[in-house]
Design a protein around this motif. Structure first.
Motif, PDB file in Angstrom:
ATOM      1  N   ALA A 172     -46.593 -17.877  48.043  1.00 30.71           N
ATOM      2  CA  ALA A 172     -45.562 -17.630  47.612  1.00 30.71           C
ATOM      3  C   ALA A 172     -46.171 -17.710  45.410  1.00 30.71           C
ATOM      4  CB  ALA A 172     -44.652 -19.003  47.350  1.00 30.71           C
ATOM      5  N   ASN A 173     -47.784 -18.047  46.009  1.00 29.27           N
ATOM      6  CA  ASN A 173     -48.790 -18.236  44.459  1.00 29.27           C
ATOM      7  C   ASN A 173     -49.719 -18.199  43.990  1.00 29.27           C
ATOM      8  OD1 ASN A 173     -46.802 -21.067  43.041  1.00 29.27           O
ATOM      9  ND2 ASN A 173     -47.510 -21.597  45.143  1.00 29.27           N
ATOM     10  N   PHE A 174     -50.117 -17.397  44.434  1.00 28.67           N
ATOM     11  CA  PHE A 174     -51.655 -16.029  44.920  1.00 28.67           C
ATOM     12  C   PHE A 174     -51.453 -15.427  44.137  1.00 28.67           C
ATOM     13  CE2 PHE A 174     -55.176 -17.455  48.294  1.00 28.67           C
ATOM     14  CZ  PHE A 174     -54.220 -19.289  47.467  1.00 28.67           C
ATOM     15  N   ARG A 175     -52.031 -15.112  43.067  1.00 26.63           N
ATOM     16  CA  ARG A 175     -51.455 -13.295  42.499  1.00 26.63           C
ATOM     17  C   ARG A 175     -53.035 -13.183  40.826  1.00 26.63           C
ATOM     18  NH1 ARG A 175     -47.309 -16.768  40.252  1.00 26.63           N
ATOM     19  NH2 ARG A 175     -47.398 -16.677  37.841  1.00 26.63           N
ATOM     20  N   TYR A 176     -53.571 -12.034  40.916  1.00 28.50           N
ATOM     21  CA  TYR A 176     -54.320 -11.878  39.668  1.00 28.50           C
ATOM     22  C   TYR A 176     -53.427 -12.242  38.653  1.00 28.50           C
ATOM     23  CZ  TYR A 176     -56.591  -9.814  36.189  1.00 28.50           C
ATOM     24  OH  TYR A 176     -57.761 -10.059  35.321  1.00 28.50           O
ATOM     25  N   THR A 177     -54.593 -13.303  37.798  1.00 25.81           N
ATOM     26  CA  THR A 177     -54.274 -13.328  36.549  1.00 25.81           C
ATOM     27  C   THR A 177     -55.635 -13.210  35.590  1.00 25.81           C
ATOM     28  OG1 THR A 177     -54.599 -16.236  36.421  1.00 25.81           O
ATOM     29  CG2 THR A 177     -52.027 -14.869  36.480  1.00 25.81           C
ATOM     30  N   ASP A 178     -55.721 -12.797  34.515  1.00 24.04           N
ATOM     31  CA  ASP A 178     -57.467 -13.019  33.552  1.00 24.04           C
ATOM     32  C   ASP A 178     -58.104 -14.456  34.293  1.00 24.04           C
ATOM     33  OD1 ASP A 178     -56.811 -10.272  32.924  1.00 24.04           O
ATOM     34  OD2 ASP A 178     -56.402 -10.676  30.850  1.00 24.04           O
ATOM     35  N   SER A 179     -57.413 -15.360  33.639  1.00 25.85           N
ATOM     36  CA  SER A 179     -57.711 -16.998  33.795  1.00 25.85           C
ATOM     37  C   SER A 179     -58.473 -16.981  35.809  1.00 25.85           C
ATOM     38  CB  SER A 179     -56.453 -18.065  33.468  1.00 25.85           C
ATOM     39  OG  SER A 179     -56.395 -17.839  32.315  1.00 25.85           O
ATOM     40  N   ASN A 180     -57.468 -16.695  36.343  1.00 28.52           N
ATOM     41  CA  ASN A 180     -58.163 -16.998  37.418  1.00 28.52           C
ATOM     42  C   ASN A 180     -59.354 -15.872  38.175  1.00 28.52           C
ATOM     43  OD1 ASN A 180     -55.755 -18.092  38.329  1.00 28.52           O
ATOM     44  ND2 ASN A 180     -55.084 -16.058  39.563  1.00 28.52           N
ATOM     45  N   GLN A 181     -59.638 -14.946  36.908  1.00 27.31           N
ATOM     46  CA  GLN A 181     -60.915 -13.806  37.316  1.00 27.31           C
ATOM     47  C   GLN A 181     -61.480 -14.870  36.746  1.00 27.31           C
ATOM     48  OE1 GLN A 181     -61.479 -10.322  35.579  1.00 27.31           O
ATOM     49  NE2 GLN A 181     -61.239  -9.327  37.438  1.00 27.31           N
ATOM     50  N   ARG A 182     -61.602 -15.065  35.201  1.00 27.71           N
ATOM     51  CA  ARG A 182     -62.552 -15.947  34.570  1.00 27.71           C
ATOM     52  C   ARG A 182     -62.885 -16.958  35.379  1.00 27.71           C
ATOM     53  NH1 ARG A 182     -59.457 -14.928  29.116  1.00 27.71           N
ATOM     54  NH2 ARG A 182     -60.152 -12.116  29.277  1.00 27.71           N
ATOM     55  N   VAL A 183     -62.041 -17.839  36.092  1.00 19.69           N
ATOM     56  CA  VAL A 183     -63.046 -19.627  36.574  1.00 19.69           C
ATOM     57  C   VAL A 183     -63.561 -18.191  38.254  1.00 19.69           C
ATOM     58  CG1 VAL A 183     -62.407 -20.831  37.804  1.00 19.69           C
ATOM     59  CG2 VAL A 183     -61.024 -20.404  35.810  1.00 19.69           C
ATOM     60  N   ALA A 184     -63.636 -17.910  38.531  1.00 19.83           N
ATOM     61  CA  ALA A 184     -63.628 -17.276  39.652  1.00 19.83           C
ATOM     62  C   ALA A 184     -64.997 -16.720  39.572  1.00 19.83           C
ATOM     63  CB  ALA A 184     -62.831 -16.005  40.639  1.00 19.83           C
ATOM     64  N   LEU A 185     -64.725 -15.921  38.014  1.00 22.31           N
ATOM     65  CA  LEU A 185     -66.576 -15.365  38.058  1.00 22.31           C
ATOM     66  C   LEU A 185     -67.543 -16.491  37.254  1.00 22.31           C
ATOM     67  CD1 LEU A 185     -65.291 -11.849  36.323  1.00 22.31           C
ATOM     68  CD2 LEU A 185     -66.431 -12.136  38.812  1.00 22.31           C
ATOM     69  N   ALA A 186     -67.350 -17.239  36.682  1.00 26.23           N
ATOM     70  CA  ALA A 186     -67.764 -18.731  36.497  1.00 26.23           C
ATOM     71  C   ALA A 186     -68.757 -18.899  37.849  1.00 26.23           C
ATOM     72  CB  ALA A 186     -67.674 -19.381  35.432  1.00 26.23           C
ATOM     73  N   THR A 187     -67.753 -19.216  38.529  1.00 27.82           N
ATOM     74  CA  THR A 187     -68.396 -20.298  39.566  1.00 27.82           C
ATOM     75  C   THR A 187     -69.430 -19.004  41.107  1.00 27.82           C
ATOM     76  OG1 THR A 187     -65.980 -21.266  39.626  1.00 27.82           O
ATOM     77  CG2 THR A 187     -67.457 -21.276  41.960  1.00 27.82           C
ATOM     78  N   ARG A 188     -68.665 -17.840  40.908  1.00 25.40           N
ATOM     79  CA  ARG A 188     -69.546 -17.638  41.824  1.00 25.40           C
ATOM     80  C   ARG A 188     -70.970 -17.076  40.243  1.00 25.40           C
ATOM     81  NH1 ARG A 188     -68.963 -10.605  41.503  1.00 25.40           N
ATOM     82  NH2 ARG A 188     -69.358 -11.245  39.328  1.00 25.40           N
ATOM     83  N   ALA A 225     -57.972  -9.794  45.741  1.00 31.74           N
ATOM     84  CA  ALA A 225     -56.440  -9.430  45.119  1.00 31.74           C
ATOM     85  C   ALA A 225     -56.225 -10.597  44.204  1.00 31.74           C
ATOM     86  CB  ALA A 225     -55.575  -9.391  46.191  1.00 31.74           C
ATOM     87  N   ALA A 226     -56.109 -12.194  43.972  1.00 36.84           N
ATOM     88  CA  ALA A 226     -55.923 -12.606  43.324  1.00 36.84           C
ATOM     89  C   ALA A 226     -56.578 -12.411  42.091  1.00 36.84           C
ATOM     90  CB  ALA A 226     -55.608 -13.720  43.345  1.00 36.84           C
ATOM     91  N   PHE A 227     -57.833 -12.315  42.079  1.00 38.21           N
ATOM     92  CA  PHE A 227     -59.558 -11.966  41.425  1.00 38.21           C
ATOM     93  C   PHE A 227     -59.698 -10.634  41.298  1.00 38.21           C
ATOM     94  CE2 PHE A 227     -60.960 -15.948  43.835  1.00 38.21           C
ATOM     95  CZ  PHE A 227     -60.615 -17.300  43.373  1.00 38.21           C
TER      96      PHE A 227
END
Length: 274
Positions: free
Chosen positions: A168-184, A213-215
């Motif tokens: 129900a909740n997983f989907r792409y946003t810029d914020s998701n991607q930025r947090v994921a990339l910073a952690t990666r 997909a979400a990131f």
């Protein structure tokens, strides 16, 4: 050998401590890192984490503070003085924000099920059913002390909740991607520069399609996915042949650059924000 018990609910603190400190210390850490990655794929959670600025400004400290709070609870137990202080600190940090109970429930579910799923794929032995239920009861009682409401009492029901939440909740946003990339990039930064491109692709190889997909991350090549999984399974086979670990590993005693002289539980986490 699995931890002997006839009551996993009663013995959940001892069993969780043994799993995380003796039998599967490295695996538990990697699985909980993957659990945090999963939480970033929810726009509400990823958006809040991005808004704090901690992942952009101080990713290593953000990682260490979370690691230390979680490790205090596992190593000392949720009813120990230090465990109670760690939970109180988490409640104080979370209390600064308006966080939906459903989001709390989902994050808690990842702490239950990601280590179990990792173990099924890459463990040098499989957790017993009693150990799985003990791990579930351990985190369920942590959740109660964090004042999370409506935590399912059944293992299967809680696992189903996590799956439904993701759908129900997983989907792409810029914020998701930025947090994921910073952690990666944080994880890649632990390795020499020449290895970092390989580490980044290896992380992608461990993320399922819904997370990628979400990131909006490019999937790893098939050969990389195969290699990463084969390497982790080979590690498990090697560990089966080695003498069983007896020495306890405590993550709270690992050196931390931000805390060269040690730390106070009440000082962990970001400073207050406006």
């Amino acid at each position: 050998m699995p931890f002997p018990t006839d009551d996993p609910r009663r013995d959940c603190q001892q069993i969780a401590r043994h799993l995380a400190r003796v039998d599967f210390p490295w695996d538990t850490t990697r699985a909980l890192e993957l659990a945090l990655f999963r939480t970033f794929a929810s726009p509400r959670i990823g958006g809040l984490l991005h808004a704090t600025g901690e992942f952009a400004a101080r990713p290593q400290k953000r990682y260490d503070d979370t690691d230390l709070l979680v490790s205090e609870i596992i190593e000392e137990g949720f009813d120990s003085p230090r465990g109670c202080r760690a939970i109180a600190r988490m409640n104080a940090l979370h209390g600064r924000f308006r966080i939906a109970n459903g989001d709390f429930l989902y994050v808690l579910s990842t702490f239950v099920f990601e280590p179990i799923r990792w173990n099924e794929r890459f463990g040098w032995r499989r957790m017993s059913e009693s150990e799985k239920f003990a791990w579930f009861w351990f985190w369920r009682q942590v959740g109660e002390r964090m004042q999370i409401r409506d935590i399912p009492e059944a293992y299967d029901e809680f696992e189903r909740y996590g799956r439904d939440y993701e759908a129900a909740n997983f989907r792409y946003t810029d914020s998701n991607q930025r947090v994921a990339l910073a952690t990666r990039e944080l994880f890649a930064g632990w390795f020499p520069a020449l290895l970092r491109p390989l580490v980044r692709r290896g992380i992608h190889a461990l993320l399922d399609p819904s997370l990628l997909a979400a990131f909006d991350l490019r999937p790893a090549p098939r050969w990389m996915v195969w290699t990463a999984n084969a390497a982790l399974r080979a590690r498990a086979r090697l560990l089966r042949c080695l003498p069983r670990r007896r020495r306890v590993q405590r993550r709270t005693q690992r050196p931390r650059a931000d805390y060269p002289a040690g730390y106070r539980i009440e000082s962990l986490g970001p400073p207050p924000v406006d």
